[in-house]
Design a protein around this motif. Structure first.
Motif, PDB file in Angstrom:
ATOM      1  N   LEU A 250     128.424  34.812  46.594  1.00  0.00           N
ATOM      2  CA  LEU A 250     129.411  35.034  45.542  1.00  0.00           C
ATOM      3  C   LEU A 250     130.817  35.204  46.110  1.00  0.00           C
ATOM      4  O   LEU A 250     131.787  34.645  45.562  1.00  0.00           O
ATOM      5  N   TYR A 251     130.948  35.944  47.187  1.00  0.00           N
ATOM      6  CA  TYR A 251     132.279  36.117  47.798  1.00  0.00           C
ATOM      7  C   TYR A 251     132.887  34.776  48.239  1.00  0.00           C
ATOM      8  O   TYR A 251     134.011  34.446  47.841  1.00  0.00           O
ATOM      9  N   PRO A 252     132.192  33.993  49.065  1.00  0.00           N
ATOM     10  CA  PRO A 252     132.811  32.717  49.473  1.00  0.00           C
ATOM     11  C   PRO A 252     133.022  31.755  48.311  1.00  0.00           C
ATOM     12  O   PRO A 252     133.974  30.966  48.329  1.00  0.00           O
ATOM     13  N   TYR A 253     132.181  31.843  47.267  1.00  0.00           N
ATOM     14  CA  TYR A 253     132.338  30.917  46.142  1.00  0.00           C
ATOM     15  C   TYR A 253     133.596  31.232  45.338  1.00  0.00           C
ATOM     16  O   TYR A 253     134.387  30.325  45.041  1.00  0.00           O
ATOM     17  N   ILE A 254     133.809  32.497  44.982  1.00  0.00           N
ATOM     18  CA  ILE A 254     135.004  32.808  44.199  1.00  0.00           C
ATOM     19  C   ILE A 254     136.257  32.633  45.058  1.00  0.00           C
ATOM     20  O   ILE A 254     137.311  32.217  44.551  1.00  0.00           O
ATOM     21  N   ASN A 255     136.148  32.903  46.348  1.00  0.00           N
ATOM     22  CA  ASN A 255     137.266  32.658  47.261  1.00  0.00           C
ATOM     23  C   ASN A 255     137.687  31.188  47.179  1.00  0.00           C
ATOM     24  O   ASN A 255     138.868  30.865  46.973  1.00  0.00           O
ATOM     25  N   GLN A 256     136.724  30.296  47.321  1.00  0.00           N
ATOM     26  CA  GLN A 256     137.012  28.865  47.304  1.00  0.00           C
ATOM     27  C   GLN A 256     137.502  28.399  45.933  1.00  0.00           C
ATOM     28  O   GLN A 256     138.490  27.663  45.826  1.00  0.00           O
ATOM     29  N   GLN A 257     136.837  28.832  44.866  1.00  0.00           N
ATOM     30  CA  GLN A 257     137.195  28.366  43.528  1.00  0.00           C
ATOM     31  C   GLN A 257     138.569  28.852  43.091  1.00  0.00           C
ATOM     32  O   GLN A 257     139.303  28.141  42.392  1.00  0.00           O
ATOM     33  N   PHE A 258     138.940  30.044  43.492  1.00  0.00           N
ATOM     34  CA  PHE A 258     140.263  30.577  43.147  1.00  0.00           C
ATOM     35  C   PHE A 258     141.353  29.682  43.740  1.00  0.00           C
ATOM     36  O   PHE A 258     142.345  29.352  43.081  1.00  0.00           O
ATOM     37  N   LEU A 259     141.147  29.251  44.977  1.00  0.00           N
ATOM     38  CA  LEU A 259     142.137  28.392  45.628  1.00  0.00           C
ATOM     39  C   LEU A 259     142.149  26.995  45.015  1.00  0.00           C
ATOM     40  O   LEU A 259     143.209  26.391  44.837  1.00  0.00           O
ATOM     41  N   LEU A 260     140.981  26.477  44.676  1.00  0.00           N
ATOM     42  CA  LEU A 260     140.897  25.143  44.082  1.00  0.00           C
ATOM     43  C   LEU A 260     141.499  25.096  42.684  1.00  0.00           C
ATOM     44  O   LEU A 260     142.104  24.095  42.293  1.00  0.00           O
ATOM     45  N   ASN A 261     141.361  26.172  41.943  1.00  0.00           N
ATOM     46  CA  ASN A 261     141.815  26.186  40.559  1.00  0.00           C
ATOM     47  C   ASN A 261     143.239  26.694  40.375  1.00  0.00           C
ATOM     48  O   ASN A 261     143.947  26.242  39.476  1.00  0.00           O
ATOM     49  N   GLU A 262     143.661  27.643  41.200  1.00  0.00           N
ATOM     50  CA  GLU A 262     144.950  28.298  40.970  1.00  0.00           C
ATOM     51  C   GLU A 262     145.995  27.985  42.045  1.00  0.00           C
ATOM     52  O   GLU A 262     147.192  28.069  41.778  1.00  0.00           O
ATOM     53  N   PHE A 263     145.563  27.641  43.255  1.00  0.00           N
ATOM     54  CA  PHE A 263     146.517  27.463  44.357  1.00  0.00           C
ATOM     55  C   PHE A 263     146.244  26.161  45.104  1.00  0.00           C
ATOM     56  O   PHE A 263     146.181  26.137  46.334  1.00  0.00           O
ATOM     57  N   LEU A 264     146.131  25.083  44.365  1.00  0.00           N
ATOM     58  CA  LEU A 264     145.792  23.791  44.963  1.00  0.00           C
ATOM     59  C   LEU A 264     146.893  23.282  45.893  1.00  0.00           C
ATOM     60  O   LEU A 264     146.623  22.543  46.837  1.00  0.00           O
ATOM     61  N   ASP A 265     148.147  23.677  45.643  1.00  0.00           N
ATOM     62  CA  ASP A 265     149.275  23.188  46.449  1.00  0.00           C
ATOM     63  C   ASP A 265     149.618  24.099  47.626  1.00  0.00           C
ATOM     64  O   ASP A 265     150.532  23.781  48.398  1.00  0.00           O
TER      65      ASP A 265
END
Length: 301
Positions: A250-265
């Protein structure tokens, strides 16, 4: 100059926030949200001048300063103003904490007058944004394995959601539950004050440029995270990340998804310091930082 420091409260956010566009630097203290989160823990006080925000904190019952928030051109002047305040108003030696390397180079202090101390426990972990979004390569195989286990175990039962102050109640309920179950090895028990910092963010959400997201399983929040972004340096700072530790991946998943969805640039990701906590240091090192943003203490001799 007759400086008047006052307690940093939500009423001050709008007047202080514009100063943060004057100088970009890579440590988390360059993000306004950092000061909102920790203002109560450190009893933060501030003073506005024409050129800078000056900060005072209380650490162990002692008044210390943080680097001024100002332009590069006015930084040395702001430092001199702080030095004068400590000398003539407080009648004590200046102590300046959490000084980034750029600030240290700007000051070019005479080391016969000031001791400069490297503060390893406060170094920020800076990562390549693409590395954390993609997790490719052998070194991230364990992270991918944990995420794949999460996806396999929970399949269609989970949902990633952007959040706001509308979700205050469930964010705080999860925070209190997470903190109650957490066995902390932090001697300063900063978990308790971090909860207050999260409340501060949610109470003033409309005045803060921040991103919040949560991960729900079977409709129940099991993780959330809070970050902010510096568009000049293209650095995303992850200030808060909480997840149910019993759920593998869960930790690595939300870490990755947060960056993919909110901080792609975001070119770089700042996951802040480890506070000298061994378990937190191991966790941050496991993501292979590109560099550590060093910080120093400046102590007048």
């Amino acid at each position: 100059m007759n400086l008047r420091f006052k307690t940093f409260t939500a009423n001050d956010y709008k007047s202080v926030l514009p100063y943060f566009s004057l100088r970009s630097f890579y440590t988390c203290e360059s993000h306004f949200l950092y000061h909102v989160i920790w203002k109560d823990f450190y009893n933060t006080q501030y003073c506005l001048t024409d050129e800078a925000v000056l900060w005072l904190q209380n650490i162990g019952g002692e008044t210390v300063a943080l680097p001024p928030i100002s332009s590069i051109e006015n930084f040395k002047k702001a430092f001199s103003t702080l030095q004068d305040y400590f000398t003539n108003k407080l009648s004590k030696k200046l102590k300046l904490y959490l000084v980034d390397e750029d600030a240290l180079n700007i000051l070019a202090l005479n080391e016969s007058k000031y001791e400069i101390i490297e503060d390893r426990d406060s170094f920020d972990y800076i990562y390549d944004g693409d590395n954390l979004r993609n997790l490719t390569g052998r070194k991230y195989s364990k992270k991918r394995n944990h995420i794949n286990a999460f996806l396999r175990d929970y399949e269609d039962r989970f949902e990633y959601r952007p959040l706001s102050s509308d979700n205050t109640k469930e964010i705080l309920e999860f925070t209190y539950r997470w903190a109650a179950e957490k066995v902390s090895d932090d001697p300063y028990n900063r978990i308790e004050n971090e909860k207050i910092g999260i409340e501060n963010i949610l109470e003033s959400y409309s005045d803060l440029d921040t991103k919040i997201a949560g991960l729900y399983i079977d409709g129940s929040m099991e993780a959330f995270t809070i970050g902010s972004y510096d568009p000049v340096l293209k650095v995303a700072a992850i200030h808060i990340e909480k997840a149910n530790p019993e759920i593998r991946g869960l930790y690595p998943y939300i870490n990755q998804q947060f960056l993919l969805n909110e901080f792609l640039d975001a070119i770089y990701i700042n996951r802040e310091d480890d506070m000298g906590i061994p378990s937190l240091r191991r966790a941050k090192e496991s993501y292979y930082p590109t560099t550590l943003a060093k910080k120093y203490s400046i102590v007048e001799k």
